[in-house]
Design a protein around this motif. Structure first.
Motif, mmCIF file in Angstrom:
data_model
loop_
_atom_site.group_PDB
_atom_site.id
_atom_site.type_symbol
_atom_site.label_atom_id
_atom_site.label_comp_id
_atom_site.label_asym_id
_atom_site.label_seq_id
_atom_site.Cartn_x
_atom_site.Cartn_y
_atom_site.Cartn_z
ATOM 1 N N ASN A 132 -0.933 -5.386 7.226
ATOM 2 C CA ASN A 132 -2.577 -5.418 7.158
ATOM 3 C C ASN A 132 -2.970 -4.025 7.385
ATOM 4 O O ASN A 132 -2.640 -3.111 8.082
ATOM 5 C CB ASN A 132 -2.975 -6.167 8.186
ATOM 6 N N THR A 133 -4.097 -3.543 6.444
ATOM 7 C CA THR A 133 -4.676 -2.503 6.564
ATOM 8 C C THR A 133 -5.836 -2.394 7.876
ATOM 9 O O THR A 133 -5.841 -1.584 8.571
ATOM 10 C CB THR A 133 -5.421 -1.872 5.322
ATOM 11 N N THR A 134 -6.551 -3.591 7.858
ATOM 12 C CA THR A 134 -7.453 -3.796 8.963
ATOM 13 C C THR A 134 -6.894 -4.229 10.004
ATOM 14 O O THR A 134 -6.050 -5.328 10.054
ATOM 15 C CB THR A 134 -8.441 -4.972 8.060
ATOM 16 N N PHE A 190 -6.088 -13.119 3.322
ATOM 17 C CA PHE A 190 -5.791 -11.823 2.875
ATOM 18 C C PHE A 190 -4.373 -11.711 2.138
ATOM 19 O O PHE A 190 -3.531 -12.474 2.325
ATOM 20 C CB PHE A 190 -6.046 -10.759 3.818
ATOM 21 N N GLY A 191 -4.156 -10.666 1.021
ATOM 22 C CA GLY A 191 -2.977 -10.500 0.474
ATOM 23 C C GLY A 191 -2.714 -8.958 0.302
ATOM 24 O O GLY A 191 -3.604 -8.181 0.203
ATOM 25 N N GLN A 192 -1.575 -8.699 -0.031
ATOM 26 C CA GLN A 192 -1.201 -7.235 -0.114
ATOM 27 C C GLN A 192 0.219 -7.309 -1.245
ATOM 28 O O GLN A 192 1.096 -8.107 -0.835
ATOM 29 C CB GLN A 192 -0.512 -6.401 1.011
ATOM 30 N N PHE A 193 0.111 -6.536 -2.402
ATOM 31 C CA PHE A 193 1.158 -6.720 -3.033
ATOM 32 C C PHE A 193 2.139 -5.568 -3.097
ATOM 33 O O PHE A 193 1.856 -4.252 -2.548
ATOM 34 C CB PHE A 193 0.746 -6.286 -4.726
ATOM 35 N N TYR A 194 3.573 -5.504 -3.285
ATOM 36 C CA TYR A 194 4.306 -4.357 -3.021
ATOM 37 C C TYR A 194 5.339 -4.574 -4.404
ATOM 38 O O TYR A 194 5.598 -5.561 -4.860
ATOM 39 C CB TYR A 194 5.319 -4.737 -2.026
ATOM 40 N N ASP A 195 5.569 -3.300 -4.895
ATOM 41 C CA ASP A 195 6.201 -3.237 -6.249
ATOM 42 C C ASP A 195 7.801 -3.375 -5.834
ATOM 43 O O ASP A 195 8.387 -3.486 -4.892
ATOM 44 C CB ASP A 195 6.123 -2.042 -7.089
ATOM 45 N N THR A 196 8.634 -3.110 -6.931
ATOM 46 C CA THR A 196 10.118 -3.270 -6.636
ATOM 47 C C THR A 196 10.595 -2.138 -5.830
ATOM 48 O O THR A 196 11.798 -2.280 -5.379
ATOM 49 C CB THR A 196 10.807 -3.140 -7.857
ATOM 50 N N THR A 197 9.961 -1.151 -5.475
ATOM 51 C CA THR A 197 10.437 -0.105 -4.714
ATOM 52 C C THR A 197 9.953 -0.191 -3.294
ATOM 53 O O THR A 197 10.516 0.551 -2.313
ATOM 54 C CB THR A 197 10.068 1.314 -5.129
ATOM 55 N N GLY A 198 9.209 -1.132 -2.961
ATOM 56 C CA GLY A 198 8.710 -1.618 -1.707
ATOM 57 C C GLY A 198 7.485 -0.903 -1.481
ATOM 58 O O GLY A 198 6.936 -0.858 -0.637
ATOM 59 N N ALA A 199 6.976 -0.064 -2.676
ATOM 60 C CA ALA A 199 5.543 0.757 -2.245
ATOM 61 C C ALA A 199 4.335 -0.461 -2.484
ATOM 62 O O ALA A 199 4.461 -1.143 -3.286
ATOM 63 C CB ALA A 199 5.381 1.675 -3.164
ATOM 64 N N ALA A 200 3.454 -0.258 -1.717
ATOM 65 C CA ALA A 200 2.249 -1.148 -1.676
ATOM 66 C C ALA A 200 1.364 -0.928 -2.963
ATOM 67 O O ALA A 200 1.349 0.366 -3.517
ATOM 68 C CB ALA A 200 1.318 -0.725 -0.765
ATOM 69 N N VAL A 201 0.941 -1.649 -3.757
ATOM 70 C CA VAL A 201 0.246 -1.868 -4.997
ATOM 71 C C VAL A 201 -1.124 -1.967 -4.635
ATOM 72 O O VAL A 201 -1.449 -3.233 -4.223
ATOM 73 C CB VAL A 201 0.741 -2.703 -6.053
ATOM 74 N N GLY A 202 -1.795 -0.968 -4.752
ATOM 75 C CA GLY A 202 -3.359 -1.098 -4.266
ATOM 76 C C GLY A 202 -3.464 -1.428 -3.047
ATOM 77 O O GLY A 202 -2.534 -1.190 -1.946
ATOM 78 N N GLY A 212 11.783 -12.030 -9.371
ATOM 79 C CA GLY A 212 12.972 -11.847 -9.910
ATOM 80 C C GLY A 212 13.166 -10.352 -9.650
ATOM 81 O O GLY A 212 14.131 -9.929 -9.384
ATOM 82 N N PRO A 213 12.372 -9.611 -10.346
ATOM 83 C CA PRO A 213 12.529 -8.215 -10.309
ATOM 84 C C PRO A 213 12.408 -7.536 -9.003
ATOM 85 O O PRO A 213 12.874 -6.376 -8.848
ATOM 86 C CB PRO A 213 11.486 -7.650 -11.204
ATOM 87 N N GLY A 214 11.717 -8.165 -8.051
ATOM 88 C CA GLY A 214 11.650 -7.616 -6.722
ATOM 89 C C GLY A 214 10.151 -7.204 -6.293
ATOM 90 O O GLY A 214 9.894 -6.386 -5.347
ATOM 91 N N ASN A 215 9.202 -7.638 -7.208
ATOM 92 C CA ASN A 215 7.759 -7.744 -6.557
ATOM 93 C C ASN A 215 7.518 -8.662 -5.797
ATOM 94 O O ASN A 215 8.127 -9.630 -5.660
ATOM 95 C CB ASN A 215 6.748 -7.698 -7.941
ATOM 96 N N THR A 216 6.757 -8.205 -4.502
ATOM 97 C CA THR A 216 6.419 -8.925 -3.413
ATOM 98 C C THR A 216 5.023 -9.225 -3.297
ATOM 99 O O THR A 216 4.281 -8.050 -3.338
ATOM 100 C CB THR A 216 7.143 -8.487 -2.139
ATOM 101 N N LEU A 217 4.537 -10.418 -2.727
ATOM 102 C CA LEU A 217 3.138 -10.380 -2.281
ATOM 103 C C LEU A 217 3.194 -11.187 -0.862
ATOM 104 O O LEU A 217 4.000 -12.187 -0.742
ATOM 105 C CB LEU A 217 2.522 -11.775 -3.181
ATOM 106 N N ILE A 218 2.689 -10.687 0.089
ATOM 107 C CA ILE A 218 2.431 -11.030 1.357
ATOM 108 C C ILE A 218 1.073 -11.425 1.673
ATOM 109 O O ILE A 218 0.100 -10.724 1.228
ATOM 110 C CB ILE A 218 2.974 -10.074 2.641
ATOM 111 N N VAL A 219 0.730 -12.694 2.115
ATOM 112 C CA VAL A 219 -0.480 -13.149 2.492
ATOM 113 C C VAL A 219 -0.577 -13.493 3.896
ATOM 114 O O VAL A 219 0.506 -13.662 4.766
ATOM 115 C CB VAL A 219 -0.654 -14.368 1.767
ATOM 116 N N TRP A 220 -1.618 -13.487 4.571
ATOM 117 C CA TRP A 220 -1.973 -13.842 5.959
ATOM 118 C C TRP A 220 -3.454 -14.228 6.275
ATOM 119 O O TRP A 220 -4.414 -14.162 5.293
ATOM 120 C CB TRP A 220 -1.561 -12.527 6.628
#
Length: 266
Positions: free
Chosen positions: A41-43, A80-92, A57-65
């Protein structure tokens, strides 16, 4: 959830300096931590809790809370949600899923299908009763997009800007670009004079597609109606694609490779 390589993410609640926050840790297939634990969470004002995670499958992740934010809505509680790409970096950045802000939004659960489309459900309730809501999302951290309105989401549409639902979704030469947006019949990366003559003209004269060197139809039947005729020549087919120079755009990840193993679908 595990990705195709067996990697996974664990999420939990912990102190973020105000009240509870949401934290995560990536692990490899052997259960070894990858990198350090991270705050999702950013907030940090208010209580962020009840996380749920899904990984494609490729390793993209969505975390919600569930996030409690002053003045966010009447009850100060949303999903709320936050996406992460296959490297583990936050997307947006973190984003809100619920558009209904009355009552309490709680108990989010996220899952993902084989096409990489995430689905989040949650309960919206007051003190007496509740309803279940949901939202489909893709990696762009927003609702599923269908730019051409043909019923195939952009992530799985082999012609993102030209409607090609049903039989129009065909990809005769198996390069990941649907016939409707692929005037590159010899698969050299561009739609040019060679694709017009001799390739298109020869098939136009016979009324049927010729096979390419791989033994597949070369895609001159651009509207996939079983004929190579004047309809395949005019807009939005060959004339349009010839003017653009390159095939596509396609939402299929392997587009441009032959054969492209990913099959488009709704």
């Amino acid at each position: 959830d595990f990705d195709d390589a067996g990697n996974f993410v664990v999420v939990w609640g912990g102190d973020d300096g105000d009240l509870d926050g949401v934290y995560g840790q990536h692990f490899d297939a052997g259960g070894n931590p990858v990198g350090s634990e991270f705050r999702v969470n950013t907030t940090t004002v208010g209580d962020q809790h009840a996380p749920s995670v899904a990984r494609d499958g490729p390793g993209n992740t969505l975390i919600v809370w569930v996030g409690e934010v002053p003045d966010f809505d009447i009850t100060d509680r949303g999903i709320f949600g936050q996406f992460y790409d296959t490297t583990g970096a936050a997307v947006g950045g973190e984003f809100r899923l619920n558009s209904t802000t009355l009552d309490i939004q709680t108990t989010p659960v996220v899952s993902v299908n084989a096409s990489g489309e995430f689905v989040v459900t949650w309960e919206s309730r007051d003190t007496d009763a509740g309803d279940v809501f949901g939202q489909r999302l893709e990696l762009q951290a927003g609702p599923i997009m269908d730019a051409d309105g043909d019923g195939w989401t952009d992530a799985s549409d082999n012609c993102v800007l030209i409607p090609n639902a049903g039989t129009l979704g065909c990809d005769s030469d198996k390069d990941g670009y649907g016939n409707a947006c692929d005037g590159d019949f010899n698969n050299d990366g561009t739609s040019d004079g060679v694709d017009f003559s001799p390739l298109f003209l020869a098939d136009f004269a016979s009324g049927a597609q010729s096979n390419n060197a791989a033994g597949d139809p070369q895609g001159t039947d651009m509207n996939c109606d079983g004929l190579v005729d004047g309809v395949d020549f005019v807009d939005p087919f060959f004339l349009t694609q010839f003017g653009l120079g390159t095939p596509g755009p396609s939402g299929i990840g392997c587009a441009g490779s032959v054969p492209c193993p990913a099959a488009p679908g709704p």
